[in-house]
Design an enzyme around this catalytic site. Structure first.
Site, PDB file in Angstrom:
ATOM      1  N   SER A   1      70.290  45.285  26.938  1.00 15.43           N
ATOM      2  CA  SER A   1      70.169  46.292  25.873  1.00 15.43           C
ATOM      3  C   SER A   1      69.550  47.587  26.356  1.00 15.43           C
ATOM      4  O   SER A   1      69.073  48.376  25.543  1.00 15.43           O
ATOM      5  CB  SER A   1      69.303  45.725  24.742  1.00 15.43           C
ATOM      6  OG  SER A   1      68.012  45.375  25.243  1.00 15.43           O
TER       7      SER A   1
ATOM      8  N   THR B   1      58.333  41.867  22.585  1.00 13.72           N
ATOM      9  CA  THR B   1      59.145  40.644  22.579  1.00 13.72           C
ATOM     10  C   THR B   1      59.036  39.833  23.871  1.00 13.72           C
ATOM     11  O   THR B   1      59.732  38.837  24.014  1.00 13.72           O
ATOM     12  CB  THR B   1      60.628  40.987  22.352  1.00 13.72           C
ATOM     13  OG1 THR B   1      61.057  41.910  23.369  1.00 13.72           O
ATOM     14  CG2 THR B   1      60.850  41.612  20.989  1.00 13.72           C
TER      15      THR B   1
ATOM     16  N   SER C   1      62.893  40.248  29.230  1.00 15.32           N
ATOM     17  CA  SER C   1      63.279  39.935  30.605  1.00 15.32           C
ATOM     18  C   SER C   1      64.494  40.764  30.957  1.00 15.32           C
ATOM     19  O   SER C   1      65.347  41.037  30.104  1.00 15.32           O
ATOM     20  CB  SER C   1      63.610  38.442  30.746  1.00 15.32           C
ATOM     21  OG  SER C   1      64.017  38.129  32.072  1.00 15.32           O
TER      22      SER C   1
ATOM     23  N   GLY D   1      55.126  43.132  16.516  1.00  9.09           N
ATOM     24  CA  GLY D   1      54.744  44.033  15.437  1.00  9.09           C
ATOM     25  C   GLY D   1      53.779  43.462  14.426  1.00  9.09           C
ATOM     26  O   GLY D   1      53.485  44.100  13.411  1.00  9.09           O
TER      27      GLY D   1
ATOM     28  N   ARG E   1      80.935  42.457  19.948  1.00 10.49           N
ATOM     29  CA  ARG E   1      80.555  41.656  18.781  1.00 10.49           C
ATOM     30  C   ARG E   1      80.811  42.430  17.497  1.00 10.49           C
ATOM     31  O   ARG E   1      81.385  41.904  16.541  1.00 10.49           O
ATOM     32  CB  ARG E   1      79.074  41.280  18.862  1.00 10.49           C
ATOM     33  CG  ARG E   1      78.604  40.426  17.706  1.00 10.49           C
ATOM     34  CD  ARG E   1      77.093  40.404  17.614  1.00 10.49           C
ATOM     35  NE  ARG E   1      76.555  41.707  17.213  1.00 10.49           N
ATOM     36  CZ  ARG E   1      75.285  41.923  16.948  1.00 10.49           C
ATOM     37  NH1 ARG E   1      74.408  40.963  17.058  1.00 10.49           N
ATOM     38  NH2 ARG E   1      74.868  43.132  16.583  1.00 10.49           N
TER      39      ARG E   1
ATOM     40  N   TYR F   1      72.098  31.343  28.397  1.00  8.15           N
ATOM     41  CA  TYR F   1      72.612  32.148  27.284  1.00  8.15           C
ATOM     42  C   TYR F   1      73.799  31.422  26.678  1.00  8.15           C
ATOM     43  O   TYR F   1      74.721  31.023  27.397  1.00  8.15           O
ATOM     44  CB  TYR F   1      73.103  33.494  27.817  1.00  8.15           C
ATOM     45  CG  TYR F   1      72.390  34.709  27.303  1.00  8.15           C
ATOM     46  CD1 TYR F   1      72.711  35.246  26.066  1.00  8.15           C
ATOM     47  CD2 TYR F   1      71.429  35.350  28.070  1.00  8.15           C
ATOM     48  CE1 TYR F   1      72.085  36.394  25.600  1.00  8.15           C
ATOM     49  CE2 TYR F   1      70.796  36.495  27.625  1.00  8.15           C
ATOM     50  CZ  TYR F   1      71.125  37.014  26.390  1.00  8.15           C
ATOM     51  OH  TYR F   1      70.506  38.148  25.936  1.00  8.15           O
TER      52      TYR F   1
END
Length: 485
Positions: A131, A143, A146, A196, A341, A404
Site C-alpha cells: 500500500s 498497525t 511490514s 488510534g 479488487r 496471504y
C-alpha cells in the site's frame, strides 16, 4: 474544519476524504456509519486541539491513507460527536541525520512521497508495503506494518527509533534517540499496533540507509507449492534471503499469467518455448506448478552471492530459474491487486485479502485447511459459483512465515452478498487460528478481528491493554472502537 451540512473546502473533497475511506472494509454497517461522521479537523501539531476535544467530550479517530480491518468505521453505538483528524497536511520530512542514518518525518506523509524525498538525498527507509502509494508513516506504526523488503530493511518495529504520540494525558516520547534502551517495558511497543486507541501519532524517527548499489529481480518456478515452501524454509534457515522472496500458489500464478499484456509474435514464441521446456521436457504439471518472485538489493558483491546461494538451494527442490522480467512483473502485480479488487465489484465479484503468520510446520496444513473450509462454506450457503481462494508466502522468518490468502466470490444471485462474504471470510479466519496461525501478521486487528483478540493474547493480556487505555485516555476520547473487544 468541515462541519456536517457544509461543503468541504477544496483540499478535503473526495480526493483526500475518500482516499482512506474507499480502501476501508465495506459493509452495510460501515455505509450507515459514514453518516455518523460529524466533522473533519486538519491536524494542528499542537496538543491544544486535544484539550479542546477533551473538554467537549468528543470521540476522535485518526484518518491516514488505507485500511483493510475496519478501523475507519464510525462506532455504531457512539453517541458523542465524532471527529476525524485528517493527517494529510502533516507530510514533511523534518530532518535527515546523515551521521547516524536516521530521519524524522511528520506522521501524515505517504510512503511513496517519503521514499521519493529521501531518494533525492541518496537514502531510503526500505519499507515497501503493498500500500505504499496511499499508506502513511503514522499508519505503519499504528498497525505494526511490514514491508515486502523486510528481509534487508526490517519491519516497522525494526526501523523505528523514536515516535511522538499526543494523548489526552500529554505527549508520550523518549528523551533520547538511541538504537536500544533498557528502561522497563519499551513504550514504543505501547504505540506500535495501538490503532488510534491511545492518541495521535504526530511524528516519528526511522532508520535510513544509502540507496542500494544494485537492484535486481529474479524468479523461480517449482513443480508444486510444497516444493516451493520447502525451498523458502531452507533459504530462511541458511539466512540468505534476498530483500524479497514471495511464493504464489498455482491459482494465483495462473491469475497473474492471465493479466500479462499482449505480446509480439516473437515474444509470444519465446514464452511458448519456455512453457514447452517447463511442462514437457521437465514434466511440470501446469495445474500444480507455482512461482516465486525475487528481489535482490545491495552491493554487487552481495547480490551476486545471494543469487548463487538462492538458485542453488532452489535447484535442490526442483526449482528452475524463470527470468528477471517475470520476477519484476510478479513483484509489481502485488501493487495492482488492490485496484483490481475495486474493479471486480463492477463485474459482480467481491474480493478481499487476509493474512496470518504461522510456524513453518503449519504452513502447508493451514493453506490446505483454509481452502477446504471455504469450499465447505460455499456449499453450506449454496453459492451459484464456486469461490476462488488462493495463497502466497510473502515474508519469511527463522521460526515461520507470513501467508496471504485471497478470497474471491461471485455474488450474482445472492440476496445478501455482503453478509455471505463476511460469514465465509469469518470461517476462513477461524480455520487459520485453528491451524495455529496468528490473528494478523501486519494488517492489524481493527474492528473485524477484535472478536478473536482474547483467545490470541489471553484474558489477562486484554485486561492489560484495557488498563493502558484507561490510564492514557480515561474519558475514551479516542473512542474509535478498534483493537480492544
Amino acid at each position: 474544519e468541515w462541519r456536517r451540512g457544509e461543503d468541504p473546502p477544496p483540499d478535503t473533497r473526495r480526493d483526500k476524504y475518500q482516499r482512506g475511506r474507499d480502501r476501508s472494509y465495506d459493509s452495510d454497517d460501515y455505509s450507515r456509519g459514514r453518516e455518523r461522521l460529524d466533522c473533519i479537523y486538519k491536524l494542528d501539531p499542537s496538543p491544544l486541539v486535544f484539550q479542546t476535544v477533551h473538554n467537549d467530550a468528543m470521540s476522535v479517530r485518526s484518518k491516514g491513507g488505507t485500511s483493510v480491518s475496519g478501523v475507519l468505521e464510525c462506532p455504531k453505538d457512539e453517541k458523542r460527536m465524532i471527529v476525524s483528524i485528517d493527517m494529510t497536511d502533516m507530510n514533511k520530512i523534518l530532518w535527515v541525520d546523515e551521521e547516524n542514518l536516521t530521519m524524522c518525518a511528520e506522521a501524515g506523509i505517504i510512503g511513496e512521497d517519503l521514499e521519493r524525498k529521501l531518494a533525492a538525498k541518496g537514502y531510503c527507509t526500505g519499507h515497501d508495503p503493498d500500500s505504499r502509494e496511499v499508506s502513511s508513516l503514522g499508519g505503519w506504526i499504528a498497525t505494526r506494518a511490514s514491508g515486502m523488503k523486510k528481509n534487508v530493511y526490517g519491519n516497522i518495529e525494526d526501523l523505528l527509533v523514536g515516535v511522538k504520540l499526543v494523548t489526552p494525558r500529554g505527549v508520550i516520547e523518549r528523551s533520547c534517540q538511541v538504537p536500544r534502551i533498557s528502561a522497563g517495558p519499551d513504550i514504543h511497543h505501547f504505540v506500535l499496533g495501538s490503532e488510534g486507541t491511545l492518541g495521535i501519532i504526530t511524528e516519528a524517527v526511522l532508520k535510513i540507509r544509502p540507496l542500494p548499489e544494485l537492484k535486481k529481480f529474479g524468479s523461480l518456478v517449482f513443480p508444486d507449492f510444497e516444493s516451493g515452501v520447502s525451498c523458502m524454509r531452507e533459504v530462511a534457515r541458511q539466512r540468505c534471503a534476498p530483500a524479497s522472496i514471495r511464493l504464489v500458489d498455482n491459482r494465483q500464478f495462473r491469475f497473474g499469467h492471465a493479466l500479462k499484456p499482449e505480446q509480439s509474435f516473437f515474444a509470444s514464441l519465446k514464452d511458448s518455448v519456455k512453457a514447452f521446456y517447463v511442462t514437457k521436457f521437465k514434466g511440470f504439471d501446469p495445474e500444480k506448478l507455482c512461482v516465486a518472485t525475487l528481489l535482490f538489493e545491495g552491493s554487487r558483491e552481495v547480490v551476486e552471492s545471494q543469487e548463487r546461494r538462492v538458485y542453488n538451494i532452489a535447484a535442490k527442490f526442483g526449482g528452475l530459474p524463470a527470468g528477471e522480467e517475470n520476477g519484476e512483473r510478479g513483484y509489481m502485480l502485488t501493487f495492482a491487486i488492490a485496484y483490481m479488487r475495486d474493479l471486480g465489484m463492477e463485474y459482480g465479484v467481491v474480493a478481499e485479502s487476509f493474512e496470518t503468520s504461522l510456524p513453518w510446520d503449519r504452513v502447508l496444513d493451514a493453506c490446505r485447511n483454509v481452502k477446504d473450509r471455504v469450499q465447505r462454506e460455499s456449499q453450506r450457503y449454496r453459492l451459484h459459483h464456486d469461490p476462488v481462494v488462493s495463497c502466497r508466502v510473502t515474508q519469511t522468518y527463522d521460526a515461520g512465515a507470513c501467508i496471504y490468502f485471497y478470497l474471491i466470490l461471485n455474488y450474482r444471485g445472492l440476496s445478501d452478498p455482503v453478509h455471505t462474504f463476511d460469514e465465509i471470510e469469518r470461517a476462513a479466519r477461524e480455520e487459520v487460528l485453528s491451524s495455529g496461525g496468528s490473528i494478523s501478521h501486519h494488517h492489524g486487528v481493527g474492528k473485524i478481528r477484535k472478536r478473536w483478540l482474547r483467545e490470541t493474547v489471553s484474558e489477562a493480556g486484554v485486561e492489560m491493554l484495557r488498563a493502558i487505555k484507561q490510564q492514557t485516555d480515561p474519558q475514551n476520547i479516542f473512542g474509535c472502537g478498534n483493537l480492544i473487544p
